[in-house]
Design a protein around this motif. Structure first.
Motif, PDB file in Angstrom:
ATOM      1  N   MET A 177     -26.282 107.964  53.714  1.00 46.08           N
ATOM      2  CA  MET A 177     -24.978 107.651  54.312  1.00 46.08           C
ATOM      3  C   MET A 177     -24.222 108.919  54.693  1.00 46.08           C
ATOM      4  SD  MET A 177     -21.712 105.649  52.648  1.00 46.08           S
ATOM      5  CE  MET A 177     -21.367 107.022  51.537  1.00 46.08           C
ATOM      6  N   ASN A 178     -24.147 109.879  53.760  1.00 45.53           N
ATOM      7  CA  ASN A 178     -23.385 111.097  54.039  1.00 45.53           C
ATOM      8  C   ASN A 178     -24.075 111.984  55.061  1.00 45.53           C
ATOM      9  OD1 ASN A 178     -20.874 111.287  52.227  1.00 45.53           O
ATOM     10  ND2 ASN A 178     -22.444 110.572  50.805  1.00 45.53           N
ATOM     11  N   ALA A 179     -25.391 111.958  55.088  1.00 48.88           N
ATOM     12  CA  ALA A 179     -26.109 112.714  56.116  1.00 48.88           C
ATOM     13  C   ALA A 179     -25.813 112.141  57.497  1.00 48.88           C
ATOM     14  CB  ALA A 179     -27.606 112.699  55.837  1.00 48.88           C
ATOM     15  N   ALA A 180     -25.767 110.798  57.581  1.00 50.84           N
ATOM     16  CA  ALA A 180     -25.453 110.161  58.864  1.00 50.84           C
ATOM     17  C   ALA A 180     -24.030 110.508  59.302  1.00 50.84           C
ATOM     18  CB  ALA A 180     -25.619 108.646  58.743  1.00 50.84           C
ATOM     19  N   ILE A 181     -23.094 110.502  58.340  1.00 52.65           N
ATOM     20  CA  ILE A 181     -21.706 110.870  58.662  1.00 52.65           C
ATOM     21  C   ILE A 181     -21.651 112.320  59.144  1.00 52.65           C
ATOM     22  CG2 ILE A 181     -19.412 111.262  57.679  1.00 52.65           C
ATOM     23  CD1 ILE A 181     -19.974 108.875  55.810  1.00 52.65           C
ATOM     24  N   SER A 182     -22.428 113.193  58.521  1.00 48.04           N
ATOM     25  CA  SER A 182     -22.459 114.599  58.942  1.00 48.04           C
ATOM     26  C   SER A 182     -22.948 114.730  60.376  1.00 48.04           C
ATOM     27  CB  SER A 182     -23.362 115.406  58.001  1.00 48.04           C
ATOM     28  OG  SER A 182     -22.875 115.394  56.682  1.00 48.04           O
ATOM     29  N   LEU A 183     -23.986 114.006  60.716  1.00 50.15           N
ATOM     30  CA  LEU A 183     -24.526 114.061  62.073  1.00 50.15           C
ATOM     31  C   LEU A 183     -23.517 113.538  63.096  1.00 50.15           C
ATOM     32  CD1 LEU A 183     -28.208 112.912  61.451  1.00 50.15           C
ATOM     33  CD2 LEU A 183     -27.418 115.214  62.059  1.00 50.15           C
ATOM     34  N   ILE A 184     -22.808 112.474  62.731  1.00 44.35           N
ATOM     35  CA  ILE A 184     -21.776 111.936  63.628  1.00 44.35           C
ATOM     36  C   ILE A 184     -20.688 112.973  63.861  1.00 44.35           C
ATOM     37  CG2 ILE A 184     -19.945 110.210  63.825  1.00 44.35           C
ATOM     38  CD1 ILE A 184     -21.867 108.287  62.287  1.00 44.35           C
ATOM     39  N   ASN A 185     -20.255 113.652  62.790  1.00 44.23           N
ATOM     40  CA  ASN A 185     -19.226 114.679  62.929  1.00 44.23           C
ATOM     41  C   ASN A 185     -19.714 115.850  63.767  1.00 44.23           C
ATOM     42  OD1 ASN A 185     -16.859 113.795  61.451  1.00 44.23           O
ATOM     43  ND2 ASN A 185     -18.111 113.903  59.609  1.00 44.23           N
ATOM     44  N   ILE A 186     -20.968 116.251  63.582  1.00 42.74           N
ATOM     45  CA  ILE A 186     -21.523 117.346  64.380  1.00 42.74           C
ATOM     46  C   ILE A 186     -21.536 116.975  65.861  1.00 42.74           C
ATOM     47  CG2 ILE A 186     -23.659 118.600  64.891  1.00 42.74           C
ATOM     48  CD1 ILE A 186     -24.200 118.538  61.841  1.00 42.74           C
ATOM     49  N   TYR A 187     -21.910 115.738  66.157  1.00 39.21           N
ATOM     50  CA  TYR A 187     -21.914 115.294  67.556  1.00 39.21           C
ATOM     51  C   TYR A 187     -20.515 115.373  68.162  1.00 39.21           C
ATOM     52  CZ  TYR A 187     -21.520 112.070  71.456  1.00 39.21           C
ATOM     53  OH  TYR A 187     -21.210 111.510  72.673  1.00 39.21           O
ATOM     54  N   TRP A 188     -19.520 114.854  67.425  1.00 39.30           N
ATOM     55  CA  TRP A 188     -18.172 114.838  67.987  1.00 39.30           C
ATOM     56  C   TRP A 188     -17.570 116.233  68.089  1.00 39.30           C
ATOM     57  CZ3 TRP A 188     -16.001 111.474  70.936  1.00 39.30           C
ATOM     58  CH2 TRP A 188     -16.427 110.146  70.890  1.00 39.30           C
ATOM     59  N   LEU A 189     -17.891 117.108  67.155  1.00 42.69           N
ATOM     60  CA  LEU A 189     -17.421 118.488  67.264  1.00 42.69           C
ATOM     61  C   LEU A 189     -18.039 119.178  68.478  1.00 42.69           C
ATOM     62  CD1 LEU A 189     -17.483 119.502  63.502  1.00 42.69           C
ATOM     63  CD2 LEU A 189     -15.477 119.555  65.003  1.00 42.69           C
ATOM     64  N   TRP A 190     -19.324 118.940  68.703  1.00 44.00           N
ATOM     65  CA  TRP A 190     -19.981 119.497  69.893  1.00 44.00           C
ATOM     66  C   TRP A 190     -19.327 118.962  71.160  1.00 44.00           C
ATOM     67  CZ3 TRP A 190     -22.715 116.403  73.437  1.00 44.00           C
ATOM     68  CH2 TRP A 190     -23.333 117.112  74.469  1.00 44.00           C
ATOM     69  N   ARG A 191     -19.077 117.652  71.175  1.00 43.07           N
ATOM     70  CA  ARG A 191     -18.504 117.055  72.376  1.00 43.07           C
ATOM     71  C   ARG A 191     -17.073 117.528  72.620  1.00 43.07           C
ATOM     72  NH1 ARG A 191     -18.337 110.586  73.943  1.00 43.07           N
ATOM     73  NH2 ARG A 191     -16.807 110.789  75.633  1.00 43.07           N
ATOM     74  N   LEU A 192     -16.258 117.592  71.583  1.00 44.91           N
ATOM     75  CA  LEU A 192     -14.875 118.026  71.744  1.00 44.91           C
ATOM     76  C   LEU A 192     -14.802 119.467  72.224  1.00 44.91           C
ATOM     77  CD1 LEU A 192     -13.321 116.387  68.556  1.00 44.91           C
ATOM     78  CD2 LEU A 192     -12.680 115.861  70.920  1.00 44.91           C
TER      79      LEU A 192
END
Length: 214
Positions: A54-69
């Motif tokens: 679960m936390n690994a998936a949350i980390s990946l989601i955050n990495i994606y949004w940081l890259w996009r922002l």
């Protein structure tokens, strides 16, 4: 359990909770990412694999949004500058809604121009969301004097107001030769340099003619 491991587990949880209190989208993502990475490590050491996943998936989601922002923060295709009248009803609604926040950055700013004062107003839009307002007045010597450069809390770390200054044709069409920020706060120096201003005494100046393609 080792004390340092338990401390790490509590720290990860605290960072995730702290992230949920943040209004700024970039700060939220960074804190949530760090907290979820710590939680991933903590649960992996303990062998609690469902929480690792679960936390690994949350980390990946955050990495994606940081890259996009960060990819979009300087992308003119993402942010649109819309000029409106200084007494436009929607503009005044935005200014009233965020009056307390605006007052912390521009305490002398008055929403409605004084009689005879020539002012130009620009909304910075991200899709259908207003993320910033820039207002300038005619200084009478070819200068557009910045009265307000405000960004909503969610996007404050991304400085979308830069798109108003980049589109120098906006100012050239009005006969301005320069844009002047008369009394910038000390913390604004990096932002102003980044959008083409230079210090001149207590003021910051951006020559319009040098940036007509920007």
């Amino acid at each position: 359990m080792f004390p340092w491991l338990e401390i790490g587990g509590w720290l990860g949880s605290a960072l995730v909770v702290l992230s949920l209190t943040q209004a700024r989208v970039l700060r939220f993502r960074w804190l949530n990412l760090i907290g979820s990475l710590v939680a991933t490590t903590y649960n992996a050491i303990l062998g609690i694999w469902p929480f690792v996943a679960m936390n690994a998936a949350i980390s990946l989601i955050n990495i994606y949004w940081l890259w996009r922002l960060n990819r979009e923060r300087h992308d003119a295709a993402v942010y649109e500058v819309v000029e409106v009248a200084p007494d436009d009803a929607y503009l005044l609604h935005v200014l009233r809604t965020h009056a307390a926040d605006i007052a912390t950055f521009a305490p002398r700013f008055v929403a409605l121009p004084e009689p005879g004062e020539e002012r130009s107003a620009f909304l910075v839009q991200r899709g259908d969301e207003t993320v910033g307002v820039v207002e300038v007045r005619d200084g009478g010597d070819g200068s557009a004097v910045v009265e307000l450069d405000w960004v909503s809390k969610r996007f404050r770390d991304l400085t979308p107001g830069e798109f108003v200054y980049r589109r120098s044709g906006i100012f050239a069409a009005k006969g301005f030769a320069r844009v002047v920020v008369p009394d910038a706060a000390h913390g604004d120096a990096a932002y102003l340099r980044g959008v083409g201003f230079r210090p001149e005494g207590p003021a910051w100046v951006r020559d319009v003619a040098e940036h007509t393609a920007g």
